[in-house]
Design an enzyme around this catalytic site. Structure first.
Site, mmCIF file in Angstrom:
data_model
loop_
_atom_site.group_PDB
_atom_site.id
_atom_site.type_symbol
_atom_site.label_atom_id
_atom_site.label_comp_id
_atom_site.label_asym_id
_atom_site.label_seq_id
_atom_site.Cartn_x
_atom_site.Cartn_y
_atom_site.Cartn_z
ATOM 1 N N MET A 162 12.955 24.458 5.136
ATOM 2 C CA MET A 162 12.227 24.186 3.844
ATOM 3 C C MET A 162 13.084 23.416 2.840
ATOM 4 O O MET A 162 12.709 22.320 2.354
ATOM 5 C CB MET A 162 11.629 25.419 3.240
ATOM 6 C CG MET A 162 10.383 24.852 2.264
ATOM 7 S SD MET A 162 9.494 26.164 1.203
ATOM 8 C CE MET A 162 8.512 26.605 2.894
ATOM 9 N N ARG A 187 -10.645 0.137 15.360
ATOM 10 C CA ARG A 187 -10.389 0.834 14.172
ATOM 11 C C ARG A 187 -11.403 0.518 13.338
ATOM 12 O O ARG A 187 -12.369 0.964 12.918
ATOM 13 C CB ARG A 187 -8.862 0.890 13.759
ATOM 14 C CG ARG A 187 -8.274 2.218 13.300
ATOM 15 C CD ARG A 187 -6.701 1.993 12.813
ATOM 16 N NE ARG A 187 -6.498 0.796 12.020
ATOM 17 C CZ ARG A 187 -5.263 0.612 11.679
ATOM 18 N NH1 ARG A 187 -4.428 1.333 11.685
ATOM 19 N NH2 ARG A 187 -4.980 -0.509 10.878
ATOM 20 N N TYR A 208 16.978 28.331 12.072
ATOM 21 C CA TYR A 208 15.993 29.003 12.693
ATOM 22 C C TYR A 208 15.783 28.739 13.977
ATOM 23 O O TYR A 208 16.188 27.990 14.846
ATOM 24 C CB TYR A 208 14.587 28.501 12.056
ATOM 25 C CG TYR A 208 14.210 28.994 10.678
ATOM 26 C CD1 TYR A 208 14.004 30.398 10.552
ATOM 27 C CD2 TYR A 208 14.128 28.213 9.719
ATOM 28 C CE1 TYR A 208 13.667 30.883 9.165
ATOM 29 C CE2 TYR A 208 13.979 28.538 8.178
ATOM 30 C CZ TYR A 208 13.877 29.838 8.048
ATOM 31 O OH TYR A 208 13.644 30.456 6.882
ATOM 32 N N LYS A 231 0.909 -1.150 0.092
ATOM 33 C CA LYS A 231 -0.199 -0.017 -0.089
ATOM 34 C C LYS A 231 0.928 1.178 0.042
ATOM 35 O O LYS A 231 2.248 1.062 0.230
ATOM 36 C CB LYS A 231 -0.955 -0.077 1.218
ATOM 37 C CG LYS A 231 -0.283 0.116 2.712
ATOM 38 C CD LYS A 231 -1.153 -0.441 3.686
ATOM 39 C CE LYS A 231 -0.149 -0.343 5.145
ATOM 40 N NZ LYS A 231 -1.136 -0.910 6.140
HETATM 41 C C1 LIG Z 1 -0.372 -1.962 6.765
HETATM 42 C C2 LIG Z 1 -1.047 -3.180 7.111
HETATM 43 C C3 LIG Z 1 -0.149 -4.299 7.164
HETATM 44 C C4 LIG Z 1 1.367 -4.367 7.338
HETATM 45 O O1 LIG Z 1 2.066 -4.094 8.559
HETATM 46 P P1 LIG Z 1 3.241 -4.028 8.607
HETATM 47 O O2 LIG Z 1 3.585 -3.693 10.119
HETATM 48 O O3 LIG Z 1 3.876 -2.966 7.609
HETATM 49 O O4 LIG Z 1 3.959 -5.331 8.383
HETATM 50 C C5 LIG Z 1 -0.758 -5.504 7.536
HETATM 51 N N1 LIG Z 1 -2.060 -5.883 7.860
HETATM 52 C C6 LIG Z 1 -2.812 -4.510 7.750
HETATM 53 C C7 LIG Z 1 -4.321 -4.684 7.931
HETATM 54 C C8 LIG Z 1 -2.341 -3.414 7.332
HETATM 55 O O5 LIG Z 1 -2.990 -2.157 7.093
#
Ligand SMILES: *Cc1c(COP(=O)(O)O)cnc(C)c1O
Length: 353
Positions: free
Chosen positions: A295, A130, A247, A37
């Site tokens: 920046m 969640r 800064y 993802k």
């Molecule tokens: C992102 C995600 C993972 C992967 O988790 P990692 O800690 O990056 O291995 C697995 N399951 C779900 C539902 C996720 O959203």
């Protein structure tokens, strides 16, 4: 014309090493879903798929447009990890032969309306609060619609990196008590990277591995960081004891110092919260961030670096400087650093050896 730029160098050979290493932790009967993802956590989704396709059993993404891109590159399973939200999306998923996570009754209604129960992953809430059906809600739909179906039961852990957290044990207990009662066709999936590493016995039928592939997992030094973020020095100056850098005058020289300004800032994805003392590498030697990230610039104390000059590269993380170090020392997570790199940084994707 070559333009000066920060570079993000991605090495797919390291994905392969990391995947092979992680797969050794689990039984051969567990299948491996590569979670790619968010543009493969910033590692260029469309490049990575062909470089790991032979090592994995499927892919996990959140966005439909990413699933579509992967479908052009691989015939393997593709899981839409947050499912679908409309009839249109359902039809899109069917057209592209996607697996769907269904995590609430609104989504399940779409499935019922289409009377199509294939390739479903039903997500239950075991404590993260969640996404996911409450256990009683799940029992209802199982009794009415799913008792004779093949699907995958899944849940997600809140604290998989913490081997001592009691919440892991509570989540396993709820999940396993429920999944034991389901028909024998049902597959099971709990494990993200942290769970594979800390609780390999909970790998079940499918592991969903993300951060481990890219080398951002914190607790195992065999797992290597696959991306290098580097940027050239564009200025070096000497300052006197008591002078301030950057800064708000956050960094105050305790001695006479040599300060390098690096061509990278928060507009490139270097977090503004990076602290003084954060380790970087210049000419194979360690140096430290000195002054607040701005920046387009980051200032580094190079007082102790031999022969450092304009154009030398400053590395912020790399296979030699784990991304989890900079994350840990700045109260960040490697997931965040990886997905923060902006489009103006030049991406260099290496080829497989
Ligand atoms: C992102 C995600 C993972 C992967 O988790 P990692 O800690 O990056 O291995 C697995 N399951 C779900 C539902 C996720 O959203």
């Amino acid at each position: 014309m070559t333009l000066i730029n920060s570079e993000l160098i991605i090495d797919p050979n390291i994905f392969r090493q990391n995947i092979s290493y992680i797969k050794k932790k689990i039984k051969n009967s567990s299948k491996f879903l590569a979670v790619i993802k968010s543009d493969a956590y910033g590692h260029l989704l469309e490049n990575i798929v062909s470089d790991i396709d032979d090592l994995v059993d499927g892919y996990g993404v959140v966005r439909a447009d990413e699933a579509k891109k992967i479908r052009k590159l691989s015939k393997k399973k593709i899981l839409l990890m947050q499912g679908i939200y409309s009839q249109d999306e359902f039809l899109f998923a069917k057209e592209n032969n996607l697996d769907l996570v269904i995590h609430n009754n609104d989504q399940f209604k779409i499935i019922k309306n289409n009377n199509n129960y294939e390739n479903l992953w039903i997500k239950i809430n075991t404590g993260m609060n969640r996404l996911g059906f409450e256990i009683d809600e799940f029992k209802e739909i199982y009794k009415k619609y799913l008792f004779d179906k093949k699907f995958t039961l899944m849940t997600h852990l809140a604290s998989s990196n913490d081997i001592n957290s009691i919440s892991n044990r509570e989540q396993f207990k709820l999940f396993n008590a429920l999944s034991d009662k389901l028909n024998s066709e049902v597959e099971k999936s709990i494990a993200n990277t942290g769970c594979i590493m800390n609780f390999p016995e909970q790998a079940h039928d499918w592991v969903r591995c993300g951060i481990g592939i890219y080398g951002g997992y914190i607790n195992d030094s065999e797992i290597q960081t696959a991306m290098t973020l580097r940027s050239p020095i564009i200025n070096i100056r000497s300052i006197k004891k008591g002078e301030k850098v950057g800064y708000d005058g956050r960094a105050v020289a305790k001695d006479n110092m040599k300060i390098a300004s690096i061509y990278i800032g928060y507009a490139d994805g270097m977090p503004v919260s990076i602290k003084d003392g954060t380790k970087v590498i210049i000419n194979n030697q360690e140096a430290e961030v000195f002054g607040k990230v701005s920046m387009d610039l980051t200032t580094v104390n190079v007082s102790n670096i031999d022969n450092c000059k304009l154009g030398d590269w400053c590395e912020f993380f790399s296979p030699n400087l784990p991304i989890s170090n900079i994350a840990k020392s700045n109260d960040l997570i490697s997931y965040y650093l990886m997905t923060s790199i902006k489009s103006r940084v030049k991406k260099v994707y290496k080829s497989l050896k």
